[in-house]
Design a protein around this motif. Sequence first.
Motif, PDB file in Angstrom:
ATOM      1  N   UNK A  77       0.882  -1.175   0.000  1.00  0.00           N
ATOM      2  CA  UNK A  77       0.000   0.000   0.000  1.00  0.00           C
ATOM      3  C   UNK A  77       0.912   1.215   0.000  1.00  0.00           C
ATOM      4  N   UNK A  78       0.786   2.017  -1.025  1.00  0.00           N
ATOM      5  CA  UNK A  78       1.647   3.173  -1.217  1.00  0.00           C
ATOM      6  C   UNK A  78       1.124   4.409  -0.500  1.00  0.00           C
ATOM      7  N   UNK A  79      -0.202   4.566  -0.454  1.00  0.00           N
ATOM      8  CA  UNK A  79      -0.793   5.750   0.173  1.00  0.00           C
ATOM      9  C   UNK A  79      -2.259   5.496   0.464  1.00  0.00           C
ATOM     10  N   UNK A  80      -2.748   6.198   1.473  1.00  0.00           N
ATOM     11  CA  UNK A  80      -4.180   6.217   1.786  1.00  0.00           C
ATOM     12  C   UNK A  80      -4.512   7.659   2.118  1.00  0.00           C
ATOM     13  N   UNK A  93       2.996  -0.375   6.075  1.00  0.00           N
ATOM     14  CA  UNK A  93       3.664  -0.108   4.798  1.00  0.00           C
ATOM     15  C   UNK A  93       4.554  -1.267   4.356  1.00  0.00           C
ATOM     16  N   UNK A  94       4.656  -2.319   5.175  1.00  0.00           N
ATOM     17  CA  UNK A  94       5.460  -3.485   4.790  1.00  0.00           C
ATOM     18  C   UNK A  94       4.750  -4.274   3.694  1.00  0.00           C
ATOM     19  N   UNK A  95       5.516  -4.932   2.821  1.00  0.00           N
ATOM     20  CA  UNK A  95       4.898  -5.759   1.778  1.00  0.00           C
ATOM     21  C   UNK A  95       4.052  -6.881   2.384  1.00  0.00           C
ATOM     22  N   UNK A  96       2.948  -7.174   1.730  1.00  0.00           N
ATOM     23  CA  UNK A  96       2.037  -8.228   2.163  1.00  0.00           C
ATOM     24  C   UNK A  96       2.135  -9.354   1.142  1.00  0.00           C
ATOM     25  N   UNK A  97       2.546 -10.513   1.610  1.00  0.00           N
ATOM     26  CA  UNK A  97       2.775 -11.673   0.747  1.00  0.00           C
ATOM     27  C   UNK A  97       1.475 -12.173   0.126  1.00  0.00           C
ATOM     28  N   UNK A 104      -6.648  -2.030   7.404  1.00  0.00           N
ATOM     29  CA  UNK A 104      -6.520  -0.593   7.242  1.00  0.00           C
ATOM     30  C   UNK A 104      -7.506   0.023   8.228  1.00  0.00           C
ATOM     31  N   UNK A 105      -6.971   0.730   9.209  1.00  0.00           N
ATOM     32  CA  UNK A 105      -7.807   1.342  10.246  1.00  0.00           C
ATOM     33  C   UNK A 105      -8.197   2.753   9.804  1.00  0.00           C
ATOM     34  N   UNK A 106      -9.469   3.086  10.003  1.00  0.00           N
ATOM     35  CA  UNK A 106      -9.953   4.427   9.692  1.00  0.00           C
ATOM     36  C   UNK A 106     -10.538   5.015  10.969  1.00  0.00           C
ATOM     37  N   UNK A 107     -10.038   6.191  11.352  1.00  0.00           N
ATOM     38  CA  UNK A 107     -10.530   6.887  12.537  1.00  0.00           C
ATOM     39  C   UNK A 107     -11.223   8.159  12.067  1.00  0.00           C
ATOM     40  N   UNK A 121     -12.072   7.239   1.412  1.00  0.00           N
ATOM     41  CA  UNK A 121     -10.657   6.946   1.634  1.00  0.00           C
ATOM     42  C   UNK A 121     -10.136   6.336   0.336  1.00  0.00           C
ATOM     43  N   UNK A 122      -9.142   6.968  -0.261  1.00  0.00           N
ATOM     44  CA  UNK A 122      -8.568   6.500  -1.514  1.00  0.00           C
ATOM     45  C   UNK A 122      -7.280   5.732  -1.211  1.00  0.00           C
ATOM     46  N   UNK A 123      -7.230   4.475  -1.659  1.00  0.00           N
ATOM     47  CA  UNK A 123      -6.096   3.601  -1.420  1.00  0.00           C
ATOM     48  C   UNK A 123      -5.308   3.452  -2.719  1.00  0.00           C
ATOM     49  N   UNK A 124      -4.003   3.747  -2.653  1.00  0.00           N
ATOM     50  CA  UNK A 124      -3.126   3.562  -3.810  1.00  0.00           C
ATOM     51  C   UNK A 124      -2.130   2.458  -3.460  1.00  0.00           C
ATOM     52  N   UNK A 125      -1.975   1.511  -4.395  1.00  0.00           N
ATOM     53  CA  UNK A 125      -1.076   0.385  -4.142  1.00  0.00           C
ATOM     54  C   UNK A 125      -0.427  -0.062  -5.452  1.00  0.00           C
TER      55      UNK A 125
END
Length: 146
Positions: A77-80, A93-97, A104-107, A121-125
């Motif tokens: 995940x590059x950005x949220x 931010x660690x790679x997920x196998x 992804x927690x949203x507060x 919430x926009x997720x870039x990966x």
Amino acid sequence: MKKIGSISIFFLLALLALRCGNGTQKDSVKSVAGASDTGKAILSFRVLEHDFGKVSEGEKVEYLFNFENTGTGNLVILAASTTCGCTVPRYDTNPISPGAEGELEVIFDTSGRSGVQTKIITIKSNASVPVLMLKITADVITNNNN
């Protein structure tokens, strides 16, 4: 003289044909090598939307969006990013196998808000679909004891 011109044109066409053939061959080898080096990550969220329902103004509410990498390559995940500062995403931010899960927690801070609130919430990966959107909603109730 015509014969020399015809031969020159023939050699030019032959040279161009050989050159095009070599470029195509190199490109196809590069593509095959690139495809075998790494797989492609697929970011699969269990749900894309969450409704907090009725919440009191001033509350900080949070939700965990669970996901899995259903692809064959590592997922990063590059950005949220969010539509306002009242909503904060947190993620690893660690790679997920491949086959591994993540959260992804949203507060959402309801301070100064009232009524139905919708936040994106926009997720870039690096996944095969590089941009995904999650949505949260809440009906913020204010206490007016005047």
